[in-house]
Structure formats: structure tokens, C-alpha cells
Scaffold this motif. Structure first.
Motif, PDB file in Angstrom:
ATOM      1  N   ILE A  47      12.583 -14.480 -10.690  1.00 16.13           N
ATOM      2  CA  ILE A  47      11.446 -13.504 -10.555  1.00 16.13           C
ATOM      3  C   ILE A  47      10.467 -13.937  -9.697  1.00 16.13           C
ATOM      4  N   PHE A  48       9.753 -13.666  -8.714  1.00 15.84           N
ATOM      5  CA  PHE A  48       8.832 -14.219  -7.976  1.00 15.84           C
ATOM      6  C   PHE A  48       7.543 -13.478  -8.448  1.00 15.84           C
ATOM      7  N   LEU A  49       6.397 -14.090  -8.789  1.00 17.49           N
ATOM      8  CA  LEU A  49       5.501 -13.561  -9.553  1.00 17.49           C
ATOM      9  C   LEU A  49       4.358 -13.126  -8.588  1.00 17.49           C
ATOM     10  N   GLY A  50       4.592 -13.066  -7.275  1.00 13.92           N
ATOM     11  CA  GLY A  50       3.428 -12.314  -6.397  1.00 13.92           C
ATOM     12  C   GLY A  50       2.965 -13.298  -5.662  1.00 13.92           C
ATOM     13  N   ASN A  51       2.102 -13.032  -4.815  1.00  9.87           N
ATOM     14  CA  ASN A  51       1.156 -13.970  -3.840  1.00  9.87           C
ATOM     15  C   ASN A  51       2.191 -15.055  -3.097  1.00  9.87           C
ATOM     16  N   ILE A  52       3.390 -14.527  -2.541  1.00  8.74           N
ATOM     17  CA  ILE A  52       4.082 -15.278  -1.730  1.00  8.74           C
ATOM     18  C   ILE A  52       3.414 -15.660  -0.476  1.00  8.74           C
ATOM     19  N   ILE A  53       2.506 -14.637   0.069  1.00  9.53           N
ATOM     20  CA  ILE A  53       1.623 -14.935   1.228  1.00  9.53           C
ATOM     21  C   ILE A  53       0.108 -15.011   0.914  1.00  9.53           C
ATOM     22  N   ASP A  83      18.887  -8.426  -9.443  1.00 12.98           N
ATOM     23  CA  ASP A  83      18.958  -9.878 -10.116  1.00 12.98           C
ATOM     24  C   ASP A  83      17.667 -10.742  -9.786  1.00 12.98           C
ATOM     25  N   ILE A  84      17.210 -10.290  -8.446  1.00 11.30           N
ATOM     26  CA  ILE A  84      16.160 -11.286  -8.025  1.00 11.30           C
ATOM     27  C   ILE A  84      14.883 -10.332  -7.732  1.00 11.30           C
ATOM     28  N   VAL A  85      13.943 -10.456  -8.094  1.00 12.34           N
ATOM     29  CA  VAL A  85      12.756  -9.764  -8.540  1.00 12.34           C
ATOM     30  C   VAL A  85      11.514 -10.226  -7.620  1.00 12.34           C
ATOM     31  N   PHE A  86      10.733  -9.409  -7.042  1.00 15.02           N
ATOM     32  CA  PHE A  86       9.595  -9.702  -6.466  1.00 15.02           C
ATOM     33  C   PHE A  86       8.421  -8.783  -6.664  1.00 15.02           C
ATOM     34  N   LEU A  87       7.453  -9.323  -7.474  1.00 15.66           N
ATOM     35  CA  LEU A  87       6.421  -8.706  -8.009  1.00 15.66           C
ATOM     36  C   LEU A  87       5.216  -8.588  -6.959  1.00 15.66           C
ATOM     37  N   ARG A  88       4.370  -7.608  -6.928  1.00 12.68           N
ATOM     38  CA  ARG A  88       3.175  -7.407  -6.074  1.00 12.68           C
ATOM     39  C   ARG A  88       2.262  -8.129  -6.591  1.00 12.68           C
ATOM     40  N   GLY A  89       1.630  -9.118  -5.629  1.00  8.74           N
ATOM     41  CA  GLY A  89       0.346  -9.599  -6.029  1.00  8.74           C
ATOM     42  C   GLY A  89      -0.854  -9.265  -5.192  1.00  8.74           C
ATOM     43  N   ALA A  90      -2.153  -9.843  -5.587  1.00  5.75           N
ATOM     44  CA  ALA A  90      -3.270  -9.244  -4.831  1.00  5.75           C
ATOM     45  C   ALA A  90      -2.951  -9.606  -3.230  1.00  5.75           C
ATOM     46  N   GLN A  91      -2.315 -10.589  -2.846  1.00  2.00           N
ATOM     47  CA  GLN A  91      -2.069 -10.803  -1.451  1.00  2.00           C
ATOM     48  C   GLN A  91      -1.319  -9.870  -0.770  1.00  2.00           C
ATOM     49  N   GLU A  92      -0.156  -9.532  -1.326  1.00  2.06           N
ATOM     50  CA  GLU A  92       0.560  -8.358  -0.989  1.00  2.06           C
ATOM     51  C   GLU A  92       0.063  -7.060  -0.884  1.00  2.06           C
ATOM     52  N   GLU A  93      -0.855  -6.763  -1.885  1.00  2.00           N
ATOM     53  CA  GLU A  93      -1.580  -5.549  -2.127  1.00  2.00           C
ATOM     54  C   GLU A  93      -2.518  -5.495  -1.020  1.00  2.00           C
ATOM     55  N   MET A  94      -3.380  -6.740  -0.469  1.00  2.83           N
ATOM     56  CA  MET A  94      -4.161  -6.626   0.436  1.00  2.83           C
ATOM     57  C   MET A  94      -3.513  -6.457   1.867  1.00  2.83           C
ATOM     58  N   PHE A  95      -2.409  -7.004   2.019  1.00  2.00           N
ATOM     59  CA  PHE A  95      -1.502  -6.930   3.309  1.00  2.00           C
ATOM     60  C   PHE A  95      -1.070  -5.678   3.372  1.00  2.00           C
ATOM     61  N   LEU A  96      -0.623  -4.783   2.412  1.00  2.29           N
ATOM     62  CA  LEU A  96      -0.035  -3.377   2.414  1.00  2.29           C
ATOM     63  C   LEU A  96      -1.227  -2.604   2.802  1.00  2.29           C
ATOM     64  N   LYS A  97      -2.433  -2.801   2.408  1.00  5.44           N
ATOM     65  CA  LYS A  97      -3.703  -2.142   2.911  1.00  5.44           C
ATOM     66  C   LYS A  97      -3.789  -2.188   4.372  1.00  5.44           C
ATOM     67  N   LEU A  98      -3.528  -3.073   4.845  1.00  5.76           N
ATOM     68  CA  LEU A  98      -3.575  -3.644   6.421  1.00  5.76           C
ATOM     69  C   LEU A  98      -2.905  -2.765   7.231  1.00  5.76           C
ATOM     70  N   LEU A  99      -1.542  -2.310   6.636  1.00  4.95           N
ATOM     71  CA  LEU A  99      -0.683  -1.631   7.294  1.00  4.95           C
ATOM     72  C   LEU A  99      -1.033  -0.019   7.557  1.00  4.95           C
ATOM     73  N   GLN A 100      -2.118   0.163   6.742  1.00  2.00           N
ATOM     74  CA  GLN A 100      -2.624   1.570   6.941  1.00  2.00           C
ATOM     75  C   GLN A 100      -4.038   1.603   6.930  1.00  2.00           C
ATOM     76  N   ILE A 101      -4.904   0.594   7.462  1.00  3.36           N
ATOM     77  CA  ILE A 101      -6.231   0.347   7.310  1.00  3.36           C
ATOM     78  C   ILE A 101      -6.949   1.430   8.035  1.00  3.36           C
ATOM     79  N   GLN A 102      -6.378   2.149   9.045  1.00  2.00           N
ATOM     80  CA  GLN A 102      -6.917   3.465   9.717  1.00  2.00           C
ATOM     81  C   GLN A 102      -7.491   4.519   8.527  1.00  2.00           C
ATOM     82  N   THR A 103      -6.996   4.410   7.510  1.00  5.49           N
ATOM     83  CA  THR A 103      -7.255   5.408   6.368  1.00  5.49           C
ATOM     84  C   THR A 103      -8.229   4.997   5.490  1.00  5.49           C
ATOM     85  N   ALA A 104      -8.609   3.676   5.667  1.00  8.84           N
ATOM     86  CA  ALA A 104      -9.586   3.166   4.677  1.00  8.84           C
ATOM     87  C   ALA A 104     -11.084   3.723   5.229  1.00  8.84           C
TER      88      ALA A 104
END
Length: 270
Positions: A47-53, A83-104
Motif C-alpha cells: 500500500i502506498f499511503l498517498g503523497n507520491i507527488i 493487491d497493490i493499493v494507492f491511497l489519495r493524499g493531500a498532494q493527489e487531492e490538490m492535483f485532481l483539483k487542478l484538472l478541473q480548476i475552471q470549476t473553482a
């Protein structure tokens, strides 16, 4: 990758590997990667516990290396995708927001805040100009829509990256439900099914939790802002953090756990 639910339940396992926040520190991750490839065994899960980026300057390269590790483990041990799990961290959450920043509703303020927390480094790693985004944030929804579309195109050119962001889990646990894996925290007043965004933004005084959360006697998290430069080896605590701050620290921490919540091994990058 395949679409998965918000929560990953691990099937029968010998050992569960967990990797704390990587924060784009690719050189440190390469030493962790080598250790995993040399010691991973049949029936193990990871399990990767988020914030890879985020934070560091090599987000794209680090994520590519992580996905390469995933491919090697799946090929060598006939692992299933879950069997290989990736969790969402704050960094992934913020990057996902960038992918739809026009809706902010207030994009300039949001972008400025995210840049203060290291997202600009991730943008640069994909070859885009964060300064251009900041200027675009004041020029209306059409310009922002084009910028986010460009980011989506760049993401799609990197094998597996778009799928990675589409399949992030909120938490993970084995069938025993004795040990829980999260990025940062849990709202202990609510069941897992009723959580909001505490998984990556945290919960007040979570690190001081002294009793089990529901059936979980141990909670492993990948980011803890209160951990400043020390690896807390107190295995008797309910919450165990695989992280040592501050953010400038490039070390990456990992551990191996049983499905009953026992700490079997701890390791860190060089």
C-alpha cells in the motif's frame, strides 16, 4: 489499472507493506524500490499511503518509477491489481483539483494556496509553467478550461498516470479489519462509510488517539505534520506514522505489518 471502490479490502495475505509519503523524492524512492524488489514475497501486498507527488521537483518521474515497480511486482508474483493499493493524499487531492480548476469559485486564491503547499513543483515536472497558470486564473473560465485541458493531455501522454489518479482509494484494510491504512487521519466519531476528507486533511489530535477505532486496533498513516525529524518507534500506540518531517526531509519511511496489526519490520531510504 481497474476502477476500484473508495476502500480497498485486501484478500488473504502474508505481509502488508506500507510506504509513507514520497513527495517526489525520486532518489530516496529508488533505494526503497530496490529494497522492495529484493525482499517482497509471494502473497505479500503493498500500500502506498498517498503523497507520491508534490513538494519535490520530480513528481512525474517518481510516479513513473512507482508504476514501474507495480508492473515488476505484478509480473514477478502474479499479483492481482487490487493487491497493490494507492491511497489519495493531500498532494493527489490538490492535483485532481487542478484538472478541473475552471470549476473553482475563486481559482486565484485556491491556486495560490496550493502553490504554497508544493503543487507548483508537480506542474513544472510535467513541463507546464505554474506562473502561466497563476496569470490564467485571473483571465476567466475559458482560459482556465484550456489550461486544464492541456494538463489532461500531458497527463495522458505518460503511461498509467491518468489511470493512477482515477483509481485512488481513501483507505485500505485486510479482511480481519484489525489494521487500517490511511494517508493522514480519520474522523473517529464516524464510521468509514461516513467519512469526509479527513483521510488526507487530517482530524484534530488524531495522533493522540489512545484506543482502537471501531475494530481497528492499529492505524498506519503516511503523513503526520507533528512528526518533526524522528521516527516514532512506539509500537503500542494506536496511530503509527510512517513519516518524519519537516517537508524538506527527503527520507522515505516504510513498514511491514501483519493483518492483525503487528509491526513486523520498519525501514527507511538512504
Amino acid at each position: 489499472m481497474q476502477n476500484i471502490s473508495r476502500f480497498a479490502e485486501l484478500n488473504t495475505t502474508s505481509k502488508i507493506w506500507a510506504i509513507g509519503s514520497i513527495h517526489s523524492h525520486i532518489n530516496s524512492f529508488e533505494t526503497i524500490k530496490k529494497h522492495i524488489l529484493n525482499n517482497f514475497e509471494k502473497n505479500d501486498k503493498i500500500i502506498f499511503l498517498g503523497n507520491i507527488i508534490g513538494v519535490g521537483s520530480f513528481a512525474k518521474q517518481t510516479l513513473t518509477s512507482v508504476l514501474d515497480l507495480r508492473s515488476k511486482l505484478m509480473a514477478s508474483f502474479c499479483l492481482e491489481p487490487n493487491d497493490i493499493v494507492f491511497l489519495r493524499g493531500a498532494q493527489e487531492e490538490m492535483f485532481l483539483k487542478l484538472l478541473q480548476i475552471q470549476t473553482a469559485p475563486n481559482p486565484k486564491e485556491i491556486i495560490e494556496w496550493m502553490f504554497e503547499h508544493g503543487v507548483d513543483k508537480t506542474i513544472h515536472s510535467y513541463g507546464l509553467d505554474s506562473n502561466e497558470l497563476f496569470l490564467t486564473s485571473t483571465q476567466g473560465i475559458i482560459r482556465l478550461t484550456k489550461w486544464s485541458a492541456d494538463l489532461n493531455k500531458v497527463l495522458g501522454k505518460n503511461f498509467g498516470h491518468k489511470e493512477y489518479f482515477s483509481n485512488l482509494c481513501h483507505a485500505a484494510f485486510p479482511k480481519s479489519k484489525k489494521i487500517l491504512f490511511v494517508n493522514r487521519g480519520v474522523d473517529v466519531t464516524r464510521p468509514l462509510s461516513a467519512q469526509s476528507d479527513c483521510f488526507w486533511w487530517g482530524y484534530h489530535n488524531f495522533s493522540k488517539l489512545e484506543k482502537p477505532y471501531r475494530t481497528f486496533k492499529k492505524i498506519i498513516r503516511g503523513y503526520d505534520p507533528s512528526q518533526l525529524g524522528k521516527f516514532n518507534l512506539n509500537s503500542n500506540k494506536t496511530v503509527f506514522s510512517l513519516y518524519t518531517g519537516p517537508l524538506s526531509n527527503t527520507k522515505i519511511l516504510g513498514g511491514i505489518f501483519s493483518d492483525s496489526g503487528d509491526i513486523l519490520d520498519l525501514f527507511e531510504s538512504k
